[in-house]
Write a protein that holds these residues in place. Structure first.
Motif, PDB file in Angstrom:
ATOM      1  N   GLY A 124       3.582   4.136  -4.871  1.00 32.54           N
ATOM      2  CA  GLY A 124       3.460   2.712  -4.623  1.00 32.54           C
ATOM      3  C   GLY A 124       2.085   2.135  -4.853  1.00 32.54           C
ATOM      4  O   GLY A 124       1.952   0.994  -5.325  1.00 32.54           O
ATOM      5  N   ALA A 125       1.047   2.882  -4.539  1.00 30.58           N
ATOM      6  CA  ALA A 125      -0.316   2.366  -4.628  1.00 30.58           C
ATOM      7  C   ALA A 125      -0.686   1.843  -6.021  1.00 30.58           C
ATOM      8  O   ALA A 125      -1.414   0.847  -6.125  1.00 30.58           O
ATOM      9  N   PRO A 126      -0.218   2.471  -7.120  1.00 29.03           N
ATOM     10  CA  PRO A 126      -0.562   1.939  -8.440  1.00 29.03           C
ATOM     11  C   PRO A 126      -0.053   0.520  -8.691  1.00 29.03           C
ATOM     12  O   PRO A 126      -0.504  -0.133  -9.642  1.00 29.03           O
ATOM     13  N   TYR A 127       0.866   0.032  -7.864  1.00 29.42           N
ATOM     14  CA  TYR A 127       1.425  -1.299  -8.055  1.00 29.42           C
ATOM     15  C   TYR A 127       0.699  -2.368  -7.230  1.00 29.42           C
ATOM     16  O   TYR A 127       1.075  -3.545  -7.269  1.00 29.42           O
ATOM     17  N   LEU A 128      -0.318  -1.980  -6.496  1.00 32.16           N
ATOM     18  CA  LEU A 128      -1.095  -2.956  -5.735  1.00 32.16           C
ATOM     19  C   LEU A 128      -1.874  -3.886  -6.666  1.00 32.16           C
ATOM     20  O   LEU A 128      -2.344  -3.463  -7.725  1.00 32.16           O
TER      21      LEU A 128
ATOM     22  N   ARG B 183      -5.924  -8.871  -3.707  1.00 30.23           N
ATOM     23  CA  ARG B 183      -6.541  -8.610  -2.410  1.00 30.23           C
ATOM     24  C   ARG B 183      -6.037  -7.318  -1.796  1.00 30.23           C
ATOM     25  O   ARG B 183      -6.813  -6.562  -1.191  1.00 30.23           O
ATOM     26  N   GLN B 184      -4.719  -7.043  -1.933  1.00 32.58           N
ATOM     27  CA  GLN B 184      -4.171  -5.811  -1.367  1.00 32.58           C
ATOM     28  C   GLN B 184      -4.806  -4.579  -2.013  1.00 32.58           C
ATOM     29  O   GLN B 184      -5.064  -3.584  -1.337  1.00 32.58           O
ATOM     30  N   GLN B 185      -5.044  -4.663  -3.303  1.00 26.79           N
ATOM     31  CA  GLN B 185      -5.677  -3.538  -3.997  1.00 26.79           C
ATOM     32  C   GLN B 185      -7.088  -3.308  -3.463  1.00 26.79           C
ATOM     33  O   GLN B 185      -7.509  -2.168  -3.253  1.00 26.79           O
ATOM     34  N   ARG B 186      -7.815  -4.388  -3.216  1.00 26.74           N
ATOM     35  CA  ARG B 186      -9.179  -4.265  -2.670  1.00 26.74           C
ATOM     36  C   ARG B 186      -9.145  -3.704  -1.257  1.00 26.74           C
ATOM     37  O   ARG B 186      -9.942  -2.829  -0.902  1.00 26.74           O
ATOM     38  N   PHE B 187      -8.230  -4.205  -0.431  1.00 26.21           N
ATOM     39  CA  PHE B 187      -8.124  -3.713   0.945  1.00 26.21           C
ATOM     40  C   PHE B 187      -7.781  -2.225   0.970  1.00 26.21           C
ATOM     41  O   PHE B 187      -8.287  -1.477   1.806  1.00 26.21           O
ATOM     42  N   TYR B 188      -6.923  -1.813   0.058  1.00 22.41           N
ATOM     43  CA  TYR B 188      -6.559  -0.395   0.000  1.00 22.41           C
ATOM     44  C   TYR B 188      -7.762   0.443  -0.426  1.00 22.41           C
ATOM     45  O   TYR B 188      -7.988   1.538   0.104  1.00 22.41           O
ATOM     46  N   ARG B 189      -8.538  -0.065  -1.354  1.00 21.39           N
ATOM     47  CA  ARG B 189      -9.730   0.661  -1.802  1.00 21.39           C
ATOM     48  C   ARG B 189     -10.748   0.769  -0.684  1.00 21.39           C
ATOM     49  O   ARG B 189     -11.426   1.791  -0.555  1.00 21.39           O
ATOM     50  N   TRP B 190     -10.829  -0.249   0.156  1.00 24.10           N
ATOM     51  CA  TRP B 190     -11.819  -0.250   1.239  1.00 24.10           C
ATOM     52  C   TRP B 190     -11.337   0.508   2.477  1.00 24.10           C
ATOM     53  O   TRP B 190     -12.104   1.231   3.113  1.00 24.10           O
ATOM     54  N   PHE B 191     -10.054   0.312   2.842  1.00 25.06           N
ATOM     55  CA  PHE B 191      -9.569   0.812   4.132  1.00 25.06           C
ATOM     56  C   PHE B 191      -8.454   1.860   4.027  1.00 25.06           C
ATOM     57  O   PHE B 191      -7.961   2.333   5.047  1.00 25.06           O
TER      58      PHE B 191
END
Length: 247
Positions: free
Chosen positions: A125-129, A132-140
């Motif tokens: 699922g993560a490759p489909y971010l 903003r969601q992609q940035r939040f996932y990269r940070w948190f």
């Protein structure tokens, strides 16, 4: 096993004409693989409390196993390693179980552990971010993406694998089955599955299929249904076009 990398099907060609059952997790793959494994002419290889794990340990070569007939392996766990399906051609056939996203996402949210959902999300699922969601996932990490969004994107990523598999392996090797069709019309759908895998069918095999899980979608909240409708239904409907057997 995953620490070794994508060599999860390393021994597959040692088991000629195997039946592989896959699809998004929580889609009924366990039910179908157990029915096929218990059929006449198939080997019951289970040795532990989790038959999917047993299959993974055998196929990866983690535990020794001497082939003694024809096998059905549930391979849902491949996730990001699904490209391995293209490496083996010893008469294997793949059954992909497709299920409506409302039931699957509900089950991912309420009937699955957080760890398991996170594993599926990271792999599929993560490759489909985006944005903003992609940035939040990269940070948190996973804490930056809501549990609902993780489930929705995990479903889309996993189901989308079937398009490449169906095109690359061809309809003679890949059969896409809709779980809801199978449950509602088991007396007509299940014999067609057995015909695809060249296995004799008995009417009593259908008795193992029940309908008690069909109502899961009714338990979703309005917001959950809206998000699934927006993001998952188009992917599901596209995959439905690959279903070649009908009641």
């Amino acid at each position: 096993m995953r620490s070794r990398g994508c060599s999860l099907l390393a021994r597959l060609d040692d088991f000629p004409r195997s039946v592989l059952v896959a699809g998004c997790q929580r889609s009924g793959t366990t039910m179908l693989s157990r029915i096929i494994t218990g059929s006449d002419g198939m080997v019951n290889y289970w040795f532990g409390p989790d038959d999917e794990l047993d299959a993974a340990l055998i196929l990866s070569g983690w535990v020794p196993h001497e082939p003694r007939g024809r096998y059905c392996f549930q391979t849902t766990y491949l996730n990001e390693c699904y490209g391995e399906y293209f490496q083996y051609r010893n008469g294997h056939k793949l059954i992909w179980v497709l299920r409506n996203p409302y039931s699957v996402v509900y089950s991912l949210l309420h009937n699955w552990t957080r760890f398991a959902l996170n594993e599926l999300f990271r792999a599929c699922g993560a490759p489909y971010l985006e944005g903003r969601q992609q940035r939040f996932y990269r940070w948190f990490g996973t804490l930056g993406v809501s549990r609902l969004h993780r489930a929705v994107l995990a479903y889309n990523g996993k189901v989308s694998q079937v398009f490449e598999l169906h095109e690359g392996l061809g309809p003679e090797r890949v059969l896409v089955v809709d779980y809801d069709d199978l449950v509602r019309h088991r007396e007509t759908i299940l014999p067609q599955i057995y015909a695809f895998i060249d296995l004799a069918y008995r009417e009593d095999y259908a008795r193992a299929i029940h309908t008690k899980s069909l109502g899961k979608a009714n338990r979703l909240s309005g917001r959950e249904r809206w998000l699934i409708q927006r993001y998952c239904v188009p992917v599901y409907e596209k995959a439905r076009k690959l279903v070649s057997i009908s009641p």
